[in-house]
Design a protein around this motif. Sequence first.
Motif, mmCIF file in Angstrom:
data_model
loop_
_atom_site.group_PDB
_atom_site.id
_atom_site.type_symbol
_atom_site.label_atom_id
_atom_site.label_comp_id
_atom_site.label_asym_id
_atom_site.label_seq_id
_atom_site.Cartn_x
_atom_site.Cartn_y
_atom_site.Cartn_z
ATOM 1 N N LYS A 161 0.798 -1.228 0.000
ATOM 2 C CA LYS A 161 0.000 0.000 0.000
ATOM 3 C C LYS A 161 0.834 1.283 0.000
ATOM 4 O O LYS A 161 0.539 2.203 -0.774
ATOM 5 N N PRO A 162 1.901 1.399 0.807
ATOM 6 C CA PRO A 162 2.654 2.663 0.813
ATOM 7 C C PRO A 162 3.473 2.909 -0.450
ATOM 8 O O PRO A 162 3.880 4.047 -0.705
ATOM 9 N N ILE A 163 3.739 1.858 -1.237
ATOM 10 C CA ILE A 163 4.618 2.009 -2.399
ATOM 11 C C ILE A 163 3.911 1.769 -3.733
ATOM 12 O O ILE A 163 4.531 1.898 -4.789
ATOM 13 N N LEU A 164 2.634 1.450 -3.712
ATOM 14 C CA LEU A 164 1.931 1.088 -4.940
ATOM 15 C C LEU A 164 1.966 2.213 -5.962
ATOM 16 O O LEU A 164 2.256 1.985 -7.151
ATOM 17 N N GLN A 165 1.680 3.439 -5.554
ATOM 18 C CA GLN A 165 1.677 4.550 -6.499
ATOM 19 C C GLN A 165 3.063 4.779 -7.079
ATOM 20 O O GLN A 165 3.210 5.078 -8.266
ATOM 21 N N ASP A 166 4.106 4.635 -6.249
ATOM 22 C CA ASP A 166 5.480 4.773 -6.746
ATOM 23 C C ASP A 166 5.785 3.716 -7.803
ATOM 24 O O ASP A 166 6.374 4.019 -8.848
ATOM 25 N N LEU A 167 5.413 2.480 -7.524
ATOM 26 C CA LEU A 167 5.699 1.411 -8.470
ATOM 27 C C LEU A 167 4.959 1.631 -9.784
ATOM 28 O O LEU A 167 5.496 1.368 -10.867
ATOM 29 N N GLN A 168 3.734 2.112 -9.698
ATOM 30 C CA GLN A 168 2.964 2.359 -10.912
ATOM 31 C C GLN A 168 3.527 3.535 -11.714
ATOM 32 O O GLN A 168 3.545 3.511 -12.941
ATOM 33 N N ALA A 169 3.994 4.572 -11.014
ATOM 34 C CA ALA A 169 4.455 5.776 -11.692
ATOM 35 C C ALA A 169 5.923 5.715 -12.098
ATOM 36 O O ALA A 169 6.295 6.228 -13.162
ATOM 37 N N ARG A 170 6.775 5.089 -11.245
ATOM 38 C CA ARG A 170 8.220 5.142 -11.466
ATOM 39 C C ARG A 170 8.863 3.775 -11.660
ATOM 40 O O ARG A 170 10.030 3.689 -12.035
ATOM 41 N N GLY A 171 8.130 2.718 -11.315
ATOM 42 C CA GLY A 171 8.711 1.387 -11.407
ATOM 43 C C GLY A 171 9.472 0.963 -10.180
ATOM 44 O O GLY A 171 9.935 -0.179 -10.093
#
Length: 339
Positions: free
Chosen positions: A228-238
Amino acid sequence: MFAALSGGLAQAGDLTPPMQPARQLVQMQAPAVRSAGPADAKMLSAVVRIEAQAPRDAPSSSTLGRQRLGTGVVLDSRTVLTIGYLVLESDAVDVVTTSGRRIPSSLAGYDHQTGFGLVRTAIPLDTAGLELGDSDAATERSRVLTLGQGESELTELVVLSRKSFAGSWEYLLDKPIFTFPPVNNWSGAALFTEDGKLIGIGSLVVNDAASDRAGVPGNLYVPTNLLKPILQDLQARGRRSSGAQPWFGMNTEMVRGHLMVTRVQKDGPADRAGIASGDIVLAVAGERVTDQTEFYRKLFARGPAGTEVVLRLLKSGDVSEQPLKSIDRADFITQPRGI
């Protein structure tokens, strides 16, 4: 520590968990299956097959192989969550849905610290995404359900423990979900609450899943609360945007009461510093270490990727202090080439 089965991981002892040929796992009892009802349709349709291929020269190909097969779970119309070793360094990924559609896809994100991988499909999927549940609520004796690719029935499991786990490939989880009885189709498999919330992704089969007794086999699932804390990062930056876990490119295992280096990654930080297989780790920054879990906790506590630490090593009979600068593993691995 691990038993090997088809579609999953085997024993520790490499820089990434190696895939090995299948062999028999001794199970204490057969898993119970639950016939799918109308309420289970969403779970069944959201579990897909992942087929990935990595380049021949990718560092992980020597341990994981080039061809990889496992399970993914749909999060939204273009995003599939899986276990990272299936898609690590992959340059070709296909997602195969339960309806039989084969969709070209690509590696969208990878996080070494948790072990999660994200896949992005070239076109929208024909199934609804699943909601992430509260994996912290899965306590010992909780009833849960699992489903792997190609399966038409959910398997009923019980949470056996939430003890910490240390893997020889610089991997530490504080509260993974260990389940019983063990299942064969675990790589990337979905772990659900009984009401269909996704709380874990399958990673390993182990022979010591219990916290209070030895020799009890089971599976390890990575909790979705870590995503949950890193999902947006993974989607946006990998990758996560900050605070990446340090990586040194060396495997360690407990051998006769000593923490021994068993392998180093060619051209990785440890290799460049002159650390070699057979060296014994005695201390981190002057603090003695007695086991692998303690070693990782002290190592990672020194700071994020880029931090330099000093290891005390027993090397060829001599004790030495060895400075070692970590890196972000994402900077070392082969980057995906996209769809």
